[in-house]
Each structure stands twice: as C-alpha cells, then as structure tokens.
Write an enzyme that holds these catalytic residues in place. Structure first.
Site, mmCIF file in Angstrom:
data_model
loop_
_atom_site.group_PDB
_atom_site.id
_atom_site.type_symbol
_atom_site.label_atom_id
_atom_site.label_comp_id
_atom_site.label_asym_id
_atom_site.label_seq_id
_atom_site.Cartn_x
_atom_site.Cartn_y
_atom_site.Cartn_z
ATOM 1 N N ARG A 57 0.842 -1.190 0.000
ATOM 2 C CA ARG A 57 0.000 0.000 0.000
ATOM 3 C C ARG A 57 0.878 1.242 0.000
ATOM 4 N NH1 ARG A 57 1.799 2.017 3.981
ATOM 5 N NH2 ARG A 57 0.553 3.872 3.612
ATOM 6 N N GLY A 58 0.217 2.411 -0.185
ATOM 7 C CA GLY A 58 0.978 3.646 -0.348
ATOM 8 C C GLY A 58 1.154 3.860 -1.845
ATOM 9 N N ALA A 59 0.866 5.081 -2.292
ATOM 10 C CA ALA A 59 0.771 5.322 -3.736
ATOM 11 C C ALA A 59 1.995 4.853 -4.551
ATOM 12 C CB ALA A 59 0.473 6.797 -3.974
ATOM 13 N N ARG A 99 -7.337 -0.541 -7.149
ATOM 14 C CA ARG A 99 -7.630 0.607 -6.257
ATOM 15 C C ARG A 99 -7.753 1.865 -7.132
ATOM 16 N NH1 ARG A 99 -4.411 1.212 -0.818
ATOM 17 N NH2 ARG A 99 -6.412 2.151 -0.229
ATOM 18 N N GLN A 205 -2.863 2.785 9.762
ATOM 19 C CA GLN A 205 -1.529 2.859 9.144
ATOM 20 C C GLN A 205 -0.557 3.672 9.993
ATOM 21 O OE1 GLN A 205 -4.410 3.215 7.518
ATOM 22 N NE2 GLN A 205 -4.301 2.549 5.395
ATOM 23 N N ASP A 246 -1.968 10.855 -2.555
ATOM 24 C CA ASP A 246 -2.328 9.792 -3.510
ATOM 25 C C ASP A 246 -2.599 10.362 -4.896
ATOM 26 O OD1 ASP A 246 -3.091 8.576 -0.731
ATOM 27 O OD2 ASP A 246 -2.813 6.935 -2.159
ATOM 28 N N LYS A 257 -5.023 10.032 2.523
ATOM 29 C CA LYS A 257 -5.778 9.182 3.454
ATOM 30 C C LYS A 257 -6.871 9.961 4.191
ATOM 31 C CE LYS A 257 -5.586 5.685 3.981
ATOM 32 N NZ LYS A 257 -6.533 4.805 3.260
HETATM 33 O O1 MRU Z 1 -4.808 3.242 1.819
HETATM 34 P P1 MRU Z 1 -3.321 3.454 1.804
HETATM 35 O O2 MRU Z 1 -2.654 2.951 3.033
HETATM 36 O O3 MRU Z 1 -2.689 2.964 0.527
HETATM 37 O O4 MRU Z 1 -3.180 5.048 1.816
HETATM 38 C C1 MRU Z 1 -1.883 5.586 1.768
HETATM 39 C C2 MRU Z 1 -1.831 7.054 1.889
HETATM 40 O O5 MRU Z 1 -2.844 7.715 1.960
HETATM 41 C C3 MRU Z 1 -0.468 7.691 1.811
HETATM 42 O O6 MRU Z 1 -0.430 8.847 2.577
HETATM 43 C C4 MRU Z 1 -0.168 8.043 0.342
HETATM 44 O O7 MRU Z 1 -0.359 6.949 -0.487
HETATM 45 C C5 MRU Z 1 1.222 8.549 0.173
HETATM 46 S S1 MRU Z 1 2.425 7.289 0.330
HETATM 47 C C6 MRU Z 1 3.939 7.960 0.012
#
Ligand code: MRU
Length: 359
Positions: A57-59, A99, A205, A246, A257
């Site tokens: 997870r995480g963009a 996603r 998270q 994201d 998030k």
């Molecule tokens: O649902 P997630 O855990 O994938 O959401 C992640 C976030 O919102 C992060 O802040 C975002 O992806 C930036 S990661 C460098």
C-alpha cells in the site's frame, strides 16, 4: 542521486518491494507490526490481490508493484505462447481495477504499456517490461531521496515536533518515503525533535506502520488517536504537519488518506504550516481540480470493527471513504523531487508540467 545527508539504517526488513528471479516479494503490511512476513508473488493475480488487500500500500509502492505485476502477466502469457500485444491490455486492466485513488497505479501501468508499443519485436517485450519496472523502482528511490533533501529547506529553524497522518514512509514507497523521508532527513540534521503520528482510523496505518517504521530507527515518535490532533496543536506541541499524497490536481488540491482534510483544517486554525510531500508520479495533470479525483470506498467492516472485534451494532449503516481531498488553500507547500512548490500552485504545477512535456 540527490545529496542525502542521512544514513539508511533499516536494511532489508523495511523493503516493501523486492524483485528477484521472476518473483515479486512484498512485505505484508497487514501483518505489521506483529510479525514480519513476506509474500512471494509469482503471477499478476497475486499482485492484484495484494494491492486490493493493502498487503502492499501507499501510492508509489502500489505503482511499482503493479509494474512488476504486468511483468509477471507478460511472462505467463509468453510461456503459454500467447499473443502479448493482444492479451496484455487485459492484464493491465485487471491491475488498474484494484484501487482507484492513487494515480501512481495508472501512471505506472500507462508507462509500462507504452513500452509494449515501443518494442519492435514481440520476443523482446518481456525483457523490456522487466527493465522498465526495475527503472520505475530505482527512480522511486532517487525521487524520494531528492524529496527528502528538498524538504530540509522548510526547516531552517529547528522545530520541536511535526505531526503526520497515515504512513508515507519507506513502507509506502520503494525506499525512504515521501513525508517520512523528509522527516528522517530533518531529524538526522537536528531540525525535528519528535514526530506525532495520528493512528489513522480505520486501518491504523499510523499506529501500525508509521510508529513502527520510526521506532526501527529510534526517531522519537508519539502516537495519538486521530481526534487528539486538534488538542495537540492547541497545546503547541507541533509546529508543522507533513503528509503524503495519492493524487494531486493541477490546482494543488490533494487527495490523501481519510482524515488528512481534518488535519489541514486544524492546522490552518492554529497557524501551523501544512506540507505535502509527493513525487511527480502522484500528480494528475489531466485534472483541473480535486473534484474529479475518484475516492475509494471500502468495506463497512473496516469501520464497524476494531482490531478484528465488531464494535458496532449489527446492520448499522456505515460510510467508509478511504481518502479525502484537501483544498489547495489549506496547503502551505508541496515538496517534490524538483523542489518545493509554493502557491499559487496552478502556476507552479503548470510550469513543472511544461518542463516534463505533460503526461
Ligand atoms: O490506503 P493506503 O494505506 O494505501 O493510503 C496511503 C496514503 O494515503 C499515503 O499517505 C499516500 O499513499 C502517500 S504514500 C507515500
């Protein structure tokens, strides 16, 4: 590579993504911090499932994982003697449908599919895709290092503490992280004394990943529940907020998030700068404003339960948006690998888009 005045101490444990011998190894982020487990993905279906389940997870990490998912799909089709040019778009579509909000997923797959179009011989497609996925992974490392060092300019004066939301760290990227990359670098330079981490309901998270990641390196971290952020600001315990993104629209509206918007409103109320750290791969140059950003809605059980225990009455109506959009007026600066962008963001982002030739 940018000048990173910071020694990376986390080693292999903290690698969200590793690629070797045709296998994508993902650090299972749903198991943290309880146990360190790795998932070996041998086909694109497993990669897609891992993205959906938030095992990765995480963009930026999602983008890089999807790129390798496409490589695995291509390898499978090639082994079956199938027509890659005909069937790979279906694999890309399956991965795209995992996603909706993080634009890095679509950015990485578009970039990968462009490789298929540019390769003259069918026999070279798999190798070219693998090379491109490795390049995406390598670039993410360099980009995060650059973001981390540019972020230092925001902390000329040392601050006691910053607040972050969710996890925009090494786990959410290929290495270092975006918001946590800046924090690591600033901490190593004596510019930040402590990090307040919002727990980040519903999937925690912040509690599970950010707190763990910072503790691995002994960076002082204080965990709070999301509804404590306002009081922490009122008590003047934090002097800045840094989060990841994201998807960022052309006017500087930022999807991140769920809960990020509330933090930004609180930061404005308390005259605290609100910084966003993100690579250019998180910018959506096709969207004028954040109104067009698709917001993922996830299963109601994520809200109705806590730590695996149901905490709400059976059958209760639940709303579970996984992201929100912070309007650009609440954003003080956006830290990118090209430097720090300041308002008016539409001008700053347009000039970056021009330099890049758009995408
Ligand atoms: O649902 P997630 O855990 O994938 O959401 C992640 C976030 O919102 C992060 O802040 C975002 O992806 C930036 S990661 C460098």
């Amino acid at each position: 590579m940018a000048d990173l005045n910071y020694e990376w101490k986390c080693g292999a444990d903290l690698k969200s993504i590793q690629w070797s011998n045709g296998c994508l190894c993902l650090l299972n982020q749903t198991a943290l911090p309880g146990s360190l487990e790795y998932i070996d993905c041998h086909d694109h279906r497993r990669v897609g499932a891992a993205i959906k389940r938030l095992e990765v997870r995480g963009a930026p990490a999602i983008g890089a994982a999807a790129a390798f998912g496409l490589v695995l799909g291509a390898r499978e089709l090639a082994a079956q003697g199938e027509n890659l040019r005909l069937l790979l778009p279906q694999v890309a579509e399956e991965l795209r449908n995992t996603r909706p909000t993080a634009v890095n997923l679509f950015w990485a797959l578009t970039r990968m599919m462009a490789v298929v179009d540019s390769v003259a011989s069918d026999a070279d497609i798999v190798a070219a895709l693998e090379q491109e996925a490795i390049a995406i992974m390598e670039e993410d490392r360099q980009v995060n290092a650059a973001i981390s060092s540019h972020g230092l300019e925001l902390f000329e004066q040392p601050v006691q503490a910053v607040l972050t939301h969710c996890n925009a760290g090494a786990l959410a990227t290929v290495e270092y992280g975006t918001a946590l990359g800046v924090i690591r670098q600033a901490w190593a330079n004596g510019k930040i004394g402590r990090v307040f981490a919002d727990e980040t309901r519903p999937l925690l998270q912040g509690a599970r990943l950010t707190a763990w990641e910072l503790m691995q390196e002994e960076i002082p971290v204080t965990l709070i529940t999301d509804n404590m952020a306002g009081w922490v600001m009122k008590q003047q315990l934090v002097q800045a907020v840094i989060v990841g993104a994201d998807r960022i629209a052309l006017n500087g509206d930022v999807a991140n998030k769920i809960g990020t918007y509330s933090v930004a409103v609180l930061a404005q109320k308390h005259n605290i700068p609100f910084y966003v750290a993100a690579p250019l791969s998180s910018f959506d140059f096709s969207l004028q404003t954040g109104d067009g950003i698709p917001i993922e809605e996830r299963d109601s059980c994520e809200v109705a339960a806590f730590g695996g225990q149901i905490v709400a009455p059976a059958g209760v109506d639940v709303f579970n948006p996984a992201f929100d959009v912070t309007p650009h007026e609440l954003v003080t600066a956006i830290i990118t690998e090209r430097g720090v962008l300041r308002p008016p963001f539409c001008t700053a982002i347009a000039s970056i888009q021009k330099e890049k030739g758009g995408h």
